[in-house]
Design a protein around this motif. Structure first.
Motif, mmCIF file in Angstrom:
data_model
loop_
_atom_site.group_PDB
_atom_site.id
_atom_site.type_symbol
_atom_site.label_atom_id
_atom_site.label_comp_id
_atom_site.label_asym_id
_atom_site.label_seq_id
_atom_site.Cartn_x
_atom_site.Cartn_y
_atom_site.Cartn_z
ATOM 1 N N GLY A 23 0.822 -1.205 -0.030
ATOM 2 C CA GLY A 23 -0.085 0.115 -0.059
ATOM 3 C C GLY A 23 1.085 1.308 0.031
ATOM 4 N N LEU A 24 1.730 1.334 0.861
ATOM 5 C CA LEU A 24 2.667 2.432 0.815
ATOM 6 C C LEU A 24 3.280 2.496 -0.474
ATOM 7 N N ALA A 25 3.918 1.557 -1.312
ATOM 8 C CA ALA A 25 4.563 1.791 -2.612
ATOM 9 C C ALA A 25 3.485 2.093 -3.587
ATOM 10 N N ARG A 26 2.191 1.689 -3.565
ATOM 11 C CA ARG A 26 0.995 2.338 -4.409
ATOM 12 C C ARG A 26 1.002 3.780 -4.129
ATOM 13 N N ARG A 27 1.103 4.251 -3.196
ATOM 14 C CA ARG A 27 0.949 5.738 -2.863
ATOM 15 C C ARG A 27 2.027 6.449 -3.580
ATOM 16 N N ALA A 28 3.384 6.101 -3.236
ATOM 17 C CA ALA A 28 4.541 6.414 -3.833
ATOM 18 C C ALA A 28 4.334 6.512 -5.246
ATOM 19 N N LEU A 29 4.037 5.523 -5.711
ATOM 20 C CA LEU A 29 3.717 5.263 -7.521
ATOM 21 C C LEU A 29 2.784 6.321 -7.853
ATOM 22 N N CYS A 30 1.647 6.685 -7.453
ATOM 23 C CA CYS A 30 0.691 7.363 -7.587
ATOM 24 C C CYS A 30 1.138 8.898 -7.366
ATOM 25 N N ALA A 31 2.060 9.194 -6.437
ATOM 26 C CA ALA A 31 2.525 10.459 -6.555
ATOM 27 C C ALA A 31 3.620 10.632 -7.557
ATOM 28 N N THR A 32 4.453 9.552 -7.812
ATOM 29 C CA THR A 32 5.393 9.626 -8.877
ATOM 30 C C THR A 32 4.676 9.983 -10.377
ATOM 31 N N LEU A 33 3.690 9.349 -10.708
ATOM 32 C CA LEU A 33 3.044 9.416 -11.837
ATOM 33 C C LEU A 33 2.367 10.758 -11.959
ATOM 34 N N SER A 34 1.981 11.182 -10.999
ATOM 35 C CA SER A 34 1.315 12.652 -11.207
ATOM 36 C C SER A 34 2.364 13.639 -11.496
#
Length: 136
Positions: A23-34
């Motif tokens: 879950g933590l990695a998913r949030r990091a990926l969302c921020a990166t893609l944004s």
């Protein structure tokens, strides 16, 4: 990977070998893609990351204290998602028609990614990677 943007460095994170890291990695990926303007890749990329990282956290037999690394690399219209772990064992897909509750994640990766695979890395273990298009 076609069209790698050399102006942007890969984004790398290290995670504890624990299911909550997904879950933590998913949030990091969302921020990166944004940040990269690749939000159109988000849905597929999140599923791919979840499957690859879950496999590493659940199945990779690694030494105590070992961490899992994720690396996100921006391409012209895609993101390469890498999961590095200390286990040399490659991921194995199971029969998608089986009655088991798990083991179908790599089939999802196959469908959602432009390409995916495994490779060696410096040090022990492997890298499992997938390239997800933002124009799909």
């Amino acid at each position: 990977m076609d069209g790698i943007n050399t102006c942007l460095s890969p984004v790398t994170f290290r995670w504890d070998h624990h299911p909550r890291s997904v879950g933590l990695a998913r949030r990091a990926l969302c921020a990166t893609l944004s940040d990269w303007g690749l939000v159109t890749a988000e849905d597929a990329a999140l599923v791919v990351l979840s499957e690859l990282l879950s496999n590493a956290v659940v199945h990779a037999q690694v030494p105590p204290g070992a961490q899992v690394e994720t690396r996100f690399v921006r391409g012209a219209d895609e993101v390469r998602i890498e999961v590095h772990d200390a286990s040399p064992e490659p991921p194995k897909a199971v029969n998608a028609d089986g009655l088991d509750c798990g083991g179908r994640g790599l089939h999802l990766v196959e469908v959602l990614a432009k390409s995916w695979g495994t490779s060696f890395r410096d040090g022990p273990g492997k890298v499992v990677w997938a390239e997800v298009s933002a124009t799909r």
